[in-house]
Design an enzyme around this catalytic site. Sequence first.
Site, short mmCIF file in Angstrom:
data_model
loop_
_atom_site.label_atom_id
_atom_site.label_comp_id
_atom_site.label_asym_id
_atom_site.label_seq_id
_atom_site.Cartn_x
_atom_site.Cartn_y
_atom_site.Cartn_z
N ASN A 9 0.87 -1.18 0.00
CA ASN A 9 0.00 0.00 0.00
C ASN A 9 0.91 1.23 0.00
O ASN A 9 1.49 1.57 1.02
CB ASN A 9 -0.89 -0.02 1.26
CG ASN A 9 -1.69 1.27 1.42
OD1 ASN A 9 -1.82 2.05 0.46
ND2 ASN A 9 -2.21 1.50 2.60
N LYS A 11 0.17 4.20 -0.15
CA LYS A 11 -0.47 5.38 0.45
C LYS A 11 -0.31 6.56 -0.50
O LYS A 11 -0.31 6.36 -1.71
CB LYS A 11 0.11 5.66 1.83
CG LYS A 11 0.15 4.43 2.75
CD LYS A 11 0.40 4.81 4.16
CE LYS A 11 0.60 3.58 5.01
NZ LYS A 11 0.13 3.74 6.36
N HIS A 96 -9.56 0.84 4.62
CA HIS A 96 -8.30 1.10 5.34
C HIS A 96 -8.57 2.06 6.50
O HIS A 96 -9.40 2.97 6.37
CB HIS A 96 -7.26 1.69 4.39
CG HIS A 96 -5.89 1.71 4.98
ND1 HIS A 96 -5.48 2.69 5.86
CD2 HIS A 96 -4.85 0.86 4.87
CE1 HIS A 96 -4.24 2.44 6.24
NE2 HIS A 96 -3.84 1.33 5.66
N GLU A 98 -7.03 4.50 7.57
CA GLU A 98 -6.82 5.92 7.28
C GLU A 98 -8.02 6.52 6.54
O GLU A 98 -8.20 7.73 6.52
CB GLU A 98 -5.51 6.10 6.49
CG GLU A 98 -4.30 5.91 7.40
CD GLU A 98 -3.01 5.52 6.69
OE1 GLU A 98 -2.94 5.61 5.45
OE2 GLU A 98 -2.08 5.11 7.41
N GLU A 166 -5.33 -5.41 10.47
CA GLU A 166 -4.36 -4.35 10.74
C GLU A 166 -4.76 -3.61 12.02
O GLU A 166 -5.56 -2.66 11.97
CB GLU A 166 -4.35 -3.33 9.60
CG GLU A 166 -4.00 -3.88 8.25
CD GLU A 166 -3.45 -2.79 7.34
OE1 GLU A 166 -2.29 -2.90 6.94
OE2 GLU A 166 -4.16 -1.81 7.06
N GLY A 172 1.99 2.31 11.19
CA GLY A 172 2.85 3.50 11.30
C GLY A 172 3.60 3.53 12.63
O GLY A 172 4.06 4.59 13.06
N SER A 212 3.45 -2.04 10.40
CA SER A 212 4.88 -1.92 10.69
C SER A 212 5.68 -3.17 10.33
O SER A 212 6.56 -3.59 11.08
CB SER A 212 5.09 -1.54 12.15
OG SER A 212 4.42 -0.33 12.42
#
Length: 252
Positions: A9, A11, A96, A98, A166, A172, A212
């Site tokens: 991904n 991003k 996701h 985010e 996730e 992150g 991560s």
Amino acid sequence: MKKRIIIGNWKMNPRTLEEAKNIYKSTKTVADKLKSVSVVMCPPFVYTSTLLNSRTETTVKIGSQDAYFEEQGSYTGEISPVMLKDLGVEYAIIGHSERRSKGETDEMISKKVALCLEVGIIPILCIGEKVRDEGGSHLDFIKDQVKNSLNKVPKKNISKLIIAYEPIWAIGAKEAMMPESIYEMSLFIKKVLSDMYGHDEGISTPILYGGSVNFRNALDIFNKGKIDGLLVGRESVNITGFVELLKTVDTI
Ligand code: PEP
């Protein structure tokens, strides 16, 4: 042999098309030689056409980072799964964290997953809890998330689904989740799926881990976490690190 799935991904990276082409080319050169790993790259949508057109013979697939829940119409800024399919995109990350943090709900996600499956895009459904407590409330949270995100998906369409677990606290972050806990969660998600769709469907749905991951921890995550694949964020646009990760996983 069932191949391990590694999804990158990207991003909102990188800044330029030249850099995107570079990451794609370097990754593809290595990915095409792997025996036990299949690779999907999810670049920002603006780079998709160029990367798809630059493809010679390759095993690398292209995915998008989202897809809307309508086929076409007055939905400014949105991209439909039908358009993605027409372009040659094969996968879409859906839900996701985010995007959820910007207001995407389980209801929207369930419509997106269902439409992707109907039109032949493989959805990578992202789920994950924000926090954990000693009472184990994250298990109920995950169960609800799976149920709500799939409530429009009939049994006949479930075989193409991929789930990426996730935990938000591991995205992150400095460290990934403990591999033993990843194993526990992957079994739990398969059990929830089995209760919804039947044993075979539950067992055969690929469960990926994301949060991560890098070339240093990937081996341990596969060996002890016993997952079917990885969803890799930041490390997927770090050419050296990602290539190393792919080669490492291919040795398992
Ligand atoms: C992600 O964004 O899906 C992700 C797993 O990010 P990172 O690998 O950077 O934690």
